[in-house]
Design a protein around this motif. Structure first.
Motif, short mmCIF file in Angstrom:
data_model
loop_
_atom_site.label_atom_id
_atom_site.label_comp_id
_atom_site.label_asym_id
_atom_site.label_seq_id
_atom_site.Cartn_x
_atom_site.Cartn_y
_atom_site.Cartn_z
N ASP A 20 0.81 -1.17 -0.13
CA ASP A 20 -0.01 -0.14 0.19
C ASP A 20 0.85 1.40 0.15
O ASP A 20 1.55 1.47 0.81
CB ASP A 20 -0.83 -0.13 1.24
N GLY A 21 1.02 1.85 -1.02
CA GLY A 21 1.72 3.20 -1.24
C GLY A 21 3.19 3.08 -1.69
O GLY A 21 3.71 3.80 -2.02
N ALA A 22 3.41 1.41 -2.07
CA ALA A 22 4.85 1.66 -2.78
C ALA A 22 4.49 0.97 -4.09
O ALA A 22 3.78 -0.07 -4.25
CB ALA A 22 5.47 0.44 -1.75
N VAL A 23 5.21 1.58 -5.20
CA VAL A 23 5.34 1.01 -6.34
C VAL A 23 6.57 1.20 -7.21
O VAL A 23 7.38 2.07 -6.89
CB VAL A 23 4.17 1.94 -7.35
N ILE A 24 6.85 0.27 -7.72
CA ILE A 24 8.27 -0.05 -8.47
C ILE A 24 7.96 0.47 -10.23
O ILE A 24 6.72 -0.21 -10.50
CB ILE A 24 8.90 -1.40 -8.77
N LEU A 25 8.48 1.48 -10.70
CA LEU A 25 8.30 1.77 -12.04
C LEU A 25 9.39 1.46 -12.71
O LEU A 25 10.71 1.83 -12.56
CB LEU A 25 8.46 3.48 -11.83
N ARG A 26 9.19 0.13 -13.33
CA ARG A 26 10.36 -0.54 -14.03
C ARG A 26 10.97 0.42 -15.13
O ARG A 26 10.23 0.91 -15.91
CB ARG A 26 9.73 -1.61 -14.67
N TYR A 125 27.34 0.11 -3.55
CA TYR A 125 27.28 -0.98 -3.29
C TYR A 125 28.26 -1.73 -3.97
O TYR A 125 28.30 -1.72 -5.62
CB TYR A 125 25.92 -2.09 -3.43
N GLU A 126 29.44 -2.33 -3.43
CA GLU A 126 30.33 -3.09 -4.29
C GLU A 126 29.97 -4.61 -3.92
O GLU A 126 29.28 -4.96 -3.15
CB GLU A 126 31.76 -3.13 -3.90
N PRO A 127 30.20 -5.75 -4.75
CA PRO A 127 29.93 -7.34 -4.61
C PRO A 127 30.36 -7.37 -3.28
O PRO A 127 31.41 -6.88 -2.51
CB PRO A 127 30.92 -8.00 -5.65
N GLY A 128 29.33 -8.26 -2.67
CA GLY A 128 29.52 -8.47 -1.21
C GLY A 128 28.82 -7.59 0.01
O GLY A 128 28.61 -8.25 1.05
N THR A 129 28.72 -6.45 -0.39
CA THR A 129 28.12 -5.41 0.39
C THR A 129 26.59 -5.53 0.52
O THR A 129 25.95 -6.02 -0.33
CB THR A 129 28.57 -3.97 0.16
N LYS A 130 26.04 -5.14 1.81
CA LYS A 130 24.74 -5.31 2.13
C LYS A 130 24.24 -4.04 2.95
O LYS A 130 24.95 -3.55 3.45
CB LYS A 130 24.41 -6.45 2.70
N LEU A 131 22.98 -4.06 2.97
CA LEU A 131 22.42 -2.95 4.12
C LEU A 131 21.30 -4.14 4.86
O LEU A 131 20.36 -4.24 4.34
CB LEU A 131 21.81 -2.10 3.03
N SER A 132 21.52 -3.96 6.13
CA SER A 132 20.81 -4.68 6.98
C SER A 132 19.27 -4.11 7.24
O SER A 132 19.30 -2.97 6.67
CB SER A 132 21.26 -4.62 8.27
N LEU A 133 18.25 -4.84 7.44
CA LEU A 133 17.09 -4.36 7.72
C LEU A 133 16.82 -3.09 8.63
O LEU A 133 17.55 -3.27 9.70
CB LEU A 133 16.00 -5.55 8.06
N HIS A 134 16.06 -2.14 8.16
CA HIS A 134 16.08 -0.95 8.97
C HIS A 134 14.70 -0.24 8.63
O HIS A 134 14.20 -0.46 7.55
CB HIS A 134 17.31 -0.10 8.76
N GLN A 135 14.42 0.75 9.37
CA GLN A 135 13.44 1.77 9.01
C GLN A 135 13.92 3.07 8.75
O GLN A 135 14.92 3.37 9.20
CB GLN A 135 12.51 1.92 10.01
N GLY A 160 10.08 -5.89 4.22
CA GLY A 160 9.55 -6.36 5.07
C GLY A 160 8.12 -5.65 5.44
O GLY A 160 7.38 -5.47 4.64
N GLY A 161 7.88 -5.46 6.74
CA GLY A 161 6.64 -4.74 6.92
C GLY A 161 6.99 -3.85 8.18
O GLY A 161 7.99 -3.72 8.45
N PRO A 162 5.78 -3.50 8.87
CA PRO A 162 5.95 -2.68 10.13
C PRO A 162 6.71 -3.11 11.24
O PRO A 162 7.26 -2.34 11.92
CB PRO A 162 4.62 -2.24 10.44
N LYS A 163 6.81 -4.57 11.34
CA LYS A 163 7.66 -5.04 12.43
C LYS A 163 8.80 -5.79 11.86
O LYS A 163 9.11 -6.33 10.83
CB LYS A 163 6.78 -6.16 13.20
N ARG A 164 10.07 -5.60 12.52
CA ARG A 164 11.42 -6.20 12.22
C ARG A 164 11.25 -7.58 11.88
O ARG A 164 12.01 -8.15 10.98
CB ARG A 164 12.43 -5.94 13.49
N SER A 165 10.17 -8.39 12.71
CA SER A 165 10.10 -9.68 12.60
C SER A 165 9.40 -10.13 11.27
O SER A 165 9.04 -11.31 10.95
CB SER A 165 9.53 -10.16 13.88
N SER A 185 3.54 2.24 3.60
CA SER A 185 4.83 1.58 3.65
C SER A 185 6.07 2.41 3.89
O SER A 185 6.98 1.90 3.94
CB SER A 185 4.99 0.83 2.10
N ARG A 186 5.82 3.53 4.01
CA ARG A 186 6.98 4.55 4.26
C ARG A 186 7.79 4.21 5.42
O ARG A 186 9.01 4.41 5.38
CB ARG A 186 6.32 6.04 4.34
#
Ligand code: MD3
Ligand code: FE
Length: 216
Positions: A20-26, A125-135, A160-165, A185-186
């Motif tokens: 709800d509120g999130a759209v991918i514009l390919r 991002y270089e190969p192997g780098t990542k961004l952990s789940l966050h808000q 994900g959703g509103p909860k980290r889990s 979704s913000r």
């Protein structure tokens, strides 16, 4: 022929609502990609990519810089938006008109008129780098969306959703894809899986992500 064309449209629509509120514009930024990259090189010449530290003392694997009136920074004292690049002591480079135009057009396409971003965080991002789940909650006005532009190597975006889990869905984002995140979704948890190695014709062995925000 007709079937192939129909199938490709059915499987990869230009607009994919993913929440709800999130759209991918390919491919929304594909046409302007060649305009964005020279502007990006100028920004990086003035404010080089750097790997910042979290308040907990971990160094991020993703390298970052910013353009626009304010930039997102993190260090041992916390996360914040700041008008000054702490590395140079100078204001961040201006937001190029091509960046602003793209962000505003994408936001409108996603249903958010009059988007006025004052910050553009640039992630590398270089190969192997990542961004952990966050808000993303360092901004003052959660009614404004965030617009993200993917360039270079493909990445798996974790949503994900509103909860980290909440178990995250996986979305593959490729060069030129733009995502508009607003509404409920913000504030959803999200991240990026470790980048797979590869070579992009224009950007080489990296993925660059621009996120446009209204921080203040
Ligand atoms: C969903 N960047 O910089 S962009 C970030 O690909 C960040 O570099 C990722 O998460 C990247 O904070 C993801 C997509 C994105 C950005 C902000 C969001 C998705 C979002 C805020 C709320 C929900
Ligand atoms: Fe984020």
């Amino acid at each position: 022929m007709t079937a192939d064309l129909f199938d490709s449209i059915a499987e990869r629509p230009a607009q994919e609502a993913i929440a709800d509120g999130a759209v991918i514009l390919r491919g929304f930024a594909h046409a302007v990609g060649s305009e964005l990259i020279p502007a990006l090189r100028e920004i990086v010449a003035q404010a080089p990519f750097r790997r910042m530290f979290t308040p907990g003392g971990y160094q991020m694997s993703v390298a970052m810089t910013n353009c626009g009136p304010v930039g997102w920074v993190t260090d041992r004292s916390g996360y914040r938006y700041d008008g000054i690049d702490p590395e140079s002591g100078k204001p961040w480079p201006a937001m190029p008109p091509s960046f602003l135009r793209l962000a505003r057009e994408a936001a409108a396409e996603g249903g958010f008129d009059d988007f006025a971003p004052d910050a553009c965080l640039v992630n590398r991002y270089e190969p192997g780098t990542k961004l952990s789940l966050h808000q993303d909650r360092d901004e003052t006005d959660f009614a404004a969306p965030i617009v993200s532009v993917s360039l270079g190597l493909p990445a798996i975006f974790l949503f994900g959703g509103p909860k980290r889990s909440d178990k995250p869905a996986r979305h593959r984002l490729t060069h030129g894809d733009v995502v508009v995140w607003g509404g409920p979704s913000r504030l959803f948890f999200h991240g990026v899986a470790p980048l797979a190695d590869g070579e992009h014709a224009v950007l080489g062995r990296q993925r660059i992500n621009l996120t446009f925000r209204k921080a203040r």
